[in-house]
Design an enzyme around this catalytic site. Sequence first.
Site, PDB file in Angstrom:
ATOM      1  N   GLU A 199      -5.538 -11.080  -1.333  1.00 26.11           N
ATOM      2  CA  GLU A 199      -6.394 -10.893  -0.144  1.00 26.11           C
ATOM      3  C   GLU A 199      -7.870 -10.943  -0.539  1.00 26.11           C
ATOM      4  OE1 GLU A 199      -5.320  -7.400   2.140  1.00 26.11           O
ATOM      5  OE2 GLU A 199      -3.175  -7.706   1.767  1.00 26.11           O
ATOM      6  N   GLU A 251       0.801  -1.228   0.000  1.00 21.69           N
ATOM      7  CA  GLU A 251       0.000   0.000   0.000  1.00 21.69           C
ATOM      8  C   GLU A 251       0.838   1.285   0.000  1.00 21.69           C
ATOM      9  OE1 GLU A 251      -3.005  -0.431   3.071  1.00 21.69           O
ATOM     10  OE2 GLU A 251      -3.507  -2.434   2.378  1.00 21.69           O
TER      11      GLU A 251
HETATM   12  O1  9MR Z   1      -7.068  -8.459   8.491  1.00 22.37           O
HETATM   13  C1  9MR Z   1      -5.984  -7.798   9.128  1.00 22.37           C
HETATM   14  C2  9MR Z   1      -6.393  -7.410  10.541  1.00 22.37           C
HETATM   15  O2  9MR Z   1      -6.658  -8.563  11.316  1.00 22.37           O
HETATM   16  C3  9MR Z   1      -5.277  -6.584  11.170  1.00 22.37           C
HETATM   17  O3  9MR Z   1      -5.712  -6.109  12.443  1.00 22.37           O
HETATM   18  C4  9MR Z   1      -4.965  -5.381  10.269  1.00 22.37           C
HETATM   19  C5  9MR Z   1      -3.814  -4.536  10.816  1.00 22.37           C
HETATM   20  O4  9MR Z   1      -2.629  -5.286  10.880  1.00 22.37           O
HETATM   21  O5  9MR Z   1      -4.615  -5.816   8.962  1.00 22.37           O
HETATM   22  C6  9MR Z   1      -5.616  -6.553   8.328  1.00 22.37           C
HETATM   23  O6  9MR Z   1      -5.146  -6.964   7.059  1.00 22.37           O
HETATM   24  C7  9MR Z   1      -4.928  -5.960   6.081  1.00 22.37           C
HETATM   25  C8  9MR Z   1      -3.717  -6.367   5.272  1.00 22.37           C
HETATM   26  O7  9MR Z   1      -2.616  -6.557   6.100  1.00 22.37           O
HETATM   27  C9  9MR Z   1      -3.414  -5.340   4.184  1.00 22.37           C
HETATM   28  N1  9MR Z   1      -4.547  -5.098   3.364  1.00 22.37           N
HETATM   29  C10 9MR Z   1      -5.795  -4.780   4.053  1.00 22.37           C
HETATM   30  C11 9MR Z   1      -6.097  -5.861   5.099  1.00 22.37           C
HETATM   31  C12 9MR Z   1      -7.411  -5.584   5.802  1.00 22.37           C
HETATM   32  O8  9MR Z   1      -7.314  -4.392   6.565  1.00 22.37           O
END
Ligand code: 9MR
Length: 363
Positions: free
Chosen positions: A266, A159
Site C-alpha cells: 500500500e 492489521e
Molecule cells: O483507502 C481505503 C479507503 O478508501 C476505505 O474507505 C478504507 C476503509 O475500507 O480503507 C482504506 O484502505 C486501507 C486499507 O484497506 C488497509 N490499510 C490502510 C488503508 C488506508 O486506510
Amino acid sequence: MNIIFSLHLYMRSFFLFIIFIGFEAVAQQTDVPSLHHNANFHIGTSVRFVPFSKDTLAQKIQQHHFNSYTAGSDMKMYQITPKPGVYHWSRVDSIVDYAVKNNQRLFGHNLIWHSSTPKWVEKKAKKNPEWLDGFMKEYISTYVGRYKGIVDGWDVVNEGLNTKGQGLRTESIWFKSLGKKYIEKAFIYAHAADPDAILFYNDFNIERDSLKLDSMLEMVYDFLDRGVPISGIGFQMHIRMDIPNEIIARSLKKAADTGLQIHLSEVDIIFNTHDDSKGGGIQLYDHLTKEMKFAQAQKYADLVNMYQDIVPKEQQYGITFWGFNDRDTWIRRFFKMNDWPTIYDDNLLPKPAFFGFLNALKI
Ligand code: 9MR
C-alpha cells in the site's frame, strides 16, 4: 554494505536529477515509460472501482503502468456481505473482468480485518462468540473458492497487531471472540479453498516499529514451525519522508529472512504527519516545493532500491501503490490534511516521484 549502499544512492540521485531536467517539462500522462514493463516484479495500484470505471484517463494511466490490481475497498467484507446470508459478487465480478481483459494480476484485499467487519457480524459475534468461527469458515471458503485460480494472492488477515508496539489487537471482535487462533484459522480456511493462492499477513508501520515487526515475526515463525499455510508478508509501507532508510532496510531484511513472499502492498510517502487516527493529520507543510518534489523522488528511488537489493528476486511479490495520484489519495480524506504522497499529481501528470521510482527499477 553501508558505504557501498550510500555511494550507489548518491550516483542514482545524480542521474535522477539529469532525468528530471529532461522530462519534467514534457511528460504527459502516458507519454512516459511504463512502470511494469521496466520492472522484474509486479507493479500494482489500488483502485476504487466506481469512480474509476467512469474515468477514462485514470484507466489509460492504470493500464499503461500496472500489471497488478488491488481493490481499495470493493473486496472487503462490508461490501461482500452487508447483510446476513447475502453475498454481493457483481462488483468483484466486474473487477475480475477488468483485470483479465487488461492482463493484470488480481490481488485480494482483504479477507479478515477488524475495520471492514460489517456491523451485523460484530453484533452477532458479541452475543455468540463461537458463531464467528463457523461464519469465518463459510465466508472464506465461499469467497476464496469462488475466485480460486483467479485471485492470485490474498491479504488473509489485515492489521491483526496492535497499532503500536508489541502484541495482537485484542480489541478486535475477531480476537475477542476467538482468541489469537482466529489468525491461523483464517489461513487454514483460505488454503483449503485455494491451495495455490499466495496467502499474506498484511500490516502497517512494521517497517518502522521494531516491536511491532518482532511480534509479527514471532507469529510468522510460529506458523512456519507448525505448518500454518502462510506464504507472504505485506508491508503496507505508508511511510513519511523522515522515516530513515536504515530502519526500513533492516525491517525488510528481517522479513525477507523468513523466506516468504514480500509485498509492499500500500505504498505512499507523505511529507506531513498524523497520529494514525481518522482526522489525526498534522499539517507541517502546506504547499509542495520543487525541493520537496525532488526529495520525494529520491525517497521513492531509495524504496525501490531497498526492495530490489534486500528482498531476493524469488520473494519479490511486487510493489503496489495505495492509489497512484494525489487527486485521489486516501491520505487527504482520512487524515483531513493536505499532502502529495503519490507518483502522479492532481492533474494526473507524472511527478518527479514517478521518475525516481522508474529510474531505480532494474531489469
Ligand atoms: O483507502 C481505503 C479507503 O478508501 C476505505 O474507505 C478504507 C476503509 O475500507 O480503507 C482504506 O484502505 C486501507 C486499507 O484497506 C488497509 N490499510 C490502510 C488503508 C488506508 O486506510
